[in-house]
Design an enzyme around this catalytic site. Structure first.
Site, PDB file in Angstrom:
ATOM      1  N   TYR A 148      -3.500  -0.245   9.900  1.00  0.00           N
ATOM      2  CA  TYR A 148      -3.289  -0.583   8.478  1.00  0.00           C
ATOM      3  C   TYR A 148      -1.859  -0.248   8.065  1.00  0.00           C
ATOM      4  O   TYR A 148      -1.180  -1.047   7.412  1.00  0.00           O
ATOM      5  CB  TYR A 148      -4.307   0.204   7.651  1.00  0.00           C
ATOM      6  CG  TYR A 148      -4.350  -0.122   6.170  1.00  0.00           C
ATOM      7  CD1 TYR A 148      -4.997  -1.274   5.703  1.00  0.00           C
ATOM      8  CD2 TYR A 148      -3.790   0.729   5.225  1.00  0.00           C
ATOM      9  CE1 TYR A 148      -5.065  -1.561   4.350  1.00  0.00           C
ATOM     10  CE2 TYR A 148      -3.855   0.453   3.874  1.00  0.00           C
ATOM     11  CZ  TYR A 148      -4.499  -0.697   3.435  1.00  0.00           C
ATOM     12  OH  TYR A 148      -4.560  -0.972   2.087  1.00  0.00           O
TER      13      TYR A 148
ATOM     14  N   SER B  76       0.844  -1.202   0.000  1.00  0.00           N
ATOM     15  CA  SER B  76       0.000   0.000   0.000  1.00  0.00           C
ATOM     16  C   SER B  76       0.875   1.247   0.000  1.00  0.00           C
ATOM     17  O   SER B  76       2.076   1.165   0.294  1.00  0.00           O
ATOM     18  CB  SER B  76      -0.858  -0.022   1.271  1.00  0.00           C
ATOM     19  OG  SER B  76      -1.406   1.240   1.566  1.00  0.00           O
TER      20      SER B  76
HETATM   21  P1  NAP Z   1     -11.890  -4.847  -1.024  1.00  0.00           P
HETATM   22  O1  NAP Z   1     -12.630  -4.329  -2.183  1.00  0.00           O
HETATM   23  O2  NAP Z   1     -12.364  -4.524   0.332  1.00  0.00           O
HETATM   24  O3  NAP Z   1     -11.683  -6.437  -1.155  1.00  0.00           O
HETATM   25  C1  NAP Z   1     -11.002  -7.116  -0.152  1.00  0.00           C
HETATM   26  C2  NAP Z   1     -11.087  -8.592  -0.390  1.00  0.00           C
HETATM   27  O4  NAP Z   1     -10.433  -9.267   0.690  1.00  0.00           O
HETATM   28  C3  NAP Z   1     -12.495  -9.093  -0.449  1.00  0.00           C
HETATM   29  O5  NAP Z   1     -12.622  -9.971  -1.540  1.00  0.00           O
HETATM   30  C4  NAP Z   1     -12.678  -9.849   0.872  1.00  0.00           C
HETATM   31  O6  NAP Z   1     -13.535 -10.934   0.691  1.00  0.00           O
HETATM   32  C5  NAP Z   1     -11.265 -10.323   1.137  1.00  0.00           C
HETATM   33  N1  NAP Z   1     -10.996 -10.604   2.552  1.00  0.00           N
HETATM   34  C6  NAP Z   1     -10.935  -9.730   3.578  1.00  0.00           C
HETATM   35  N2  NAP Z   1     -10.667 -10.361   4.720  1.00  0.00           N
HETATM   36  C7  NAP Z   1     -10.533 -11.681   4.414  1.00  0.00           C
HETATM   37  C8  NAP Z   1     -10.243 -12.842   5.154  1.00  0.00           C
HETATM   38  N3  NAP Z   1     -10.033 -12.800   6.484  1.00  0.00           N
HETATM   39  N4  NAP Z   1     -10.187 -14.035   4.502  1.00  0.00           N
HETATM   40  C9  NAP Z   1     -10.395 -14.090   3.197  1.00  0.00           C
HETATM   41  N5  NAP Z   1     -10.666 -13.041   2.423  1.00  0.00           N
HETATM   42  C10 NAP Z   1     -10.752 -11.839   3.022  1.00  0.00           C
HETATM   43  O7  NAP Z   1     -10.380  -4.340  -1.107  1.00  0.00           O
HETATM   44  P2  NAP Z   1      -9.511  -3.888  -2.354  1.00  0.00           P
HETATM   45  O8  NAP Z   1      -9.535  -2.417  -2.400  1.00  0.00           O
HETATM   46  O9  NAP Z   1      -9.820  -4.693  -3.554  1.00  0.00           O
HETATM   47  O10 NAP Z   1      -8.085  -4.270  -1.761  1.00  0.00           O
HETATM   48  C11 NAP Z   1      -7.431  -5.493  -2.018  1.00  0.00           C
HETATM   49  C12 NAP Z   1      -6.065  -5.434  -1.372  1.00  0.00           C
HETATM   50  O11 NAP Z   1      -5.358  -4.290  -1.868  1.00  0.00           O
HETATM   51  C13 NAP Z   1      -6.099  -5.240   0.151  1.00  0.00           C
HETATM   52  O12 NAP Z   1      -5.034  -5.924   0.728  1.00  0.00           O
HETATM   53  C14 NAP Z   1      -5.933  -3.752   0.308  1.00  0.00           C
HETATM   54  O13 NAP Z   1      -5.427  -3.396   1.560  1.00  0.00           O
HETATM   55  C15 NAP Z   1      -4.964  -3.462  -0.797  1.00  0.00           C
HETATM   56  N6  NAP Z   1      -4.930  -2.086  -1.260  1.00  0.00           N
HETATM   57  C16 NAP Z   1      -6.060  -1.452  -1.661  1.00  0.00           C
HETATM   58  C17 NAP Z   1      -5.961  -0.147  -2.159  1.00  0.00           C
HETATM   59  C18 NAP Z   1      -7.135   0.635  -2.631  1.00  0.00           C
HETATM   60  O14 NAP Z   1      -6.987   1.853  -2.832  1.00  0.00           O
HETATM   61  N7  NAP Z   1      -8.296   0.044  -2.839  1.00  0.00           N
HETATM   62  C19 NAP Z   1      -4.731   0.469  -2.220  1.00  0.00           C
HETATM   63  C20 NAP Z   1      -3.599  -0.212  -1.759  1.00  0.00           C
HETATM   64  C21 NAP Z   1      -3.718  -1.490  -1.293  1.00  0.00           C
HETATM   65  P3  NAP Z   1     -14.810 -11.203   1.639  1.00  0.00           P
HETATM   66  O15 NAP Z   1     -15.532  -9.911   1.750  1.00  0.00           O
HETATM   67  O16 NAP Z   1     -15.562 -12.281   0.963  1.00  0.00           O
HETATM   68  O17 NAP Z   1     -14.210 -11.639   2.917  1.00  0.00           O
HETATM   69  C1  GCO Z   2      -7.054   5.165   3.277  1.00  0.00           C
HETATM   70  C2  GCO Z   2      -7.102   4.185   2.150  1.00  0.00           C
HETATM   71  C3  GCO Z   2      -5.740   3.622   1.819  1.00  0.00           C
HETATM   72  C4  GCO Z   2      -5.778   2.832   0.542  1.00  0.00           C
HETATM   73  C5  GCO Z   2      -4.513   2.288   0.031  1.00  0.00           C
HETATM   74  C6  GCO Z   2      -3.522   3.306  -0.358  1.00  0.00           C
HETATM   75  O1  GCO Z   2      -7.977   5.190   4.069  1.00  0.00           O
HETATM   76  O2  GCO Z   2      -6.099   5.954   3.290  1.00  0.00           O
HETATM   77  O3  GCO Z   2      -8.055   3.200   2.294  1.00  0.00           O
HETATM   78  O4  GCO Z   2      -5.016   3.185   2.853  1.00  0.00           O
HETATM   79  O5  GCO Z   2      -6.745   1.854   0.548  1.00  0.00           O
HETATM   80  O6  GCO Z   2      -3.983   1.250   0.809  1.00  0.00           O
HETATM   81  O7  GCO Z   2      -2.460   2.720  -1.026  1.00  0.00           O
END
Ligand code: NAP
Ligand code: GCO
Length: 264
Positions: A158, A145
């Site tokens: 986080y 992240s």
């Molecule tokens: P999201 O839309 O909330 O999806 C998260 C996924 O993780 C869901 O499919 C959820 O499935 C699964 N999950 C959560 N807890 C779990 C558990 N204990 N066991 C199994 N599955 C679990 O999140 P996203 O934005 O796609 O993010 C995906 C990854 O990228 C995360 O690690 C997040 O921190 C990272 N990330 C996101 C962003 C962003 O801006 N969106 C940026 C940087 C990093 P269920 O609901 O079915 O449990």
């Molecule tokens: C927040 C966001 C982030 C992003 C992501 C950034 O509240 O600042 O949710 O942390 O999801 O991980 O890279």
């Protein structure tokens, strides 16, 4: 030369890939030739996900499995090995965030985030590494992240987890590089998914001040979409990255390079 990017014959396990970034990455890996296995936590998410994979022409195998449950993960990986084959590519994508001021956050809330975002990648990696050693190769990709590098209000757990995941990535790279296992991270910038949905809009539907502040912080001047992660994940899953190990590839439209737009 482009053959190096082919994932034909490879088995890829993408955690938490029912929707969001995980789903887009799984789709990309499938398009590059990999057999997709994924997990999520609930039957409803599973039913919707299997339907969406099928609509895209992807024959994905899904497991209902909580990545924080070591015994359940061990059973899932053992079943994958017997029915599909040992995992060649693991993407530790499942993750949650809690946005709570640190002085109001309970230890239990902090631990829930650490459990899913940091301990679970340890659990799942640990379960697939023996199979990778046996096969003589493996790719582990940890989804980090901006918060692996930066802090901000309300996301202490986080940031602690994602900063830890960056170092777990470097340690797996260090410890298992000699077995031809490469472990790298992808650090997405701000991507429009259910996880960031609460940050996008005001009640009247207009872009929130936070949404606009990210635009001003991003040289690309836009939020990312899950599809922005497709090329990077295929690169890190493929032979094209065989000498890339312990690296975090930030896919952030330039946020980490930029001081932010100057006020006029
Ligand atoms: P999201 O839309 O909330 O999806 C998260 C996924 O993780 C869901 O499919 C959820 O499935 C699964 N999950 C959560 N807890 C779990 C558990 N204990 N066991 C199994 N599955 C679990 O999140 P996203 O934005 O796609 O993010 C995906 C990854 O990228 C995360 O690690 C997040 O921190 C990272 N990330 C996101 C962003 C962003 O801006 N969106 C940026 C940087 C990093 P269920 O609901 O079915 O449990
Ligand atoms: C927040 C966001 C982030 C992003 C992501 C950034 O509240 O600042 O949710 O942390 O999801 O991980 O890279």
């Amino acid at each position: 030369m482009l053959n190096q990017f082919s994932l034909e014959g490879k088995v890829a396990l993408v955690t938490g890939a029912a929707y969001g970034i995980g789903f887009a990455m799984a789709e990309a890996l499938a398009k590059a030739g990999a057999k997709i296995v994924f997990n999520c936590r609930g039957q409803e998410h599973m039913d919707n996900a299997l339907k969406t994979y099928a609509e895209k022409g992807i024959d994905a195998k899904g497991y209902i499995c909580d990545v924080t449950d070591e015994e359940a993960v061990r059973k899932m990986v053992s079943d994958i090995e017997q029915t599909v084959g040992a995992v060649d590519i693991l993407v530790n994508n499942a993750g949650i965030i809690k946005r709570i001021p640190m002085h109001e956050m309970s230890v239990n809330e902090f631990e829930q985030v650490i459990d899913i975002d940091l301990i679970a990648p340890f659990i799942v990696s640990k379960a697939v590494i023996p199979g990778m050693i046996k096969k003589g190769h493996g790719k582990i990709i940890n989804i980090c992240s901006m918060m692996s590098e930066l802090g901000r209000e309300t996301v202490s757990a986080y940031a602690a987890a994602k900063g830890g995941l960056k170092m777990l990535t470097r340690n797996i790279a260090s410890e298992y590089g000699e077995y031809n296992i490469q472990c790298n991270g992808i650090g997405p910038g701000y991507i429009e998914t259910p996880q960031t949905a609460p940050l996008h809009k005001r009640e009247d539907g207009s872009p929130s001040p936070f949404y606009r502040s990210i635009l001003a912080k991003t040289p690309a001047a836009r939020w990312g979409v899950p599809e922005d992660l497709m090329g990077p994940v295929v690169f890190l899953a493929s032979d094209a990255s065989n000498f890339v190990n312990g690296h975090i590839l930030y896919v952030d439209g330039g946020i980490l390079a930029y001081i932010g737009k100057q006020p006029k």
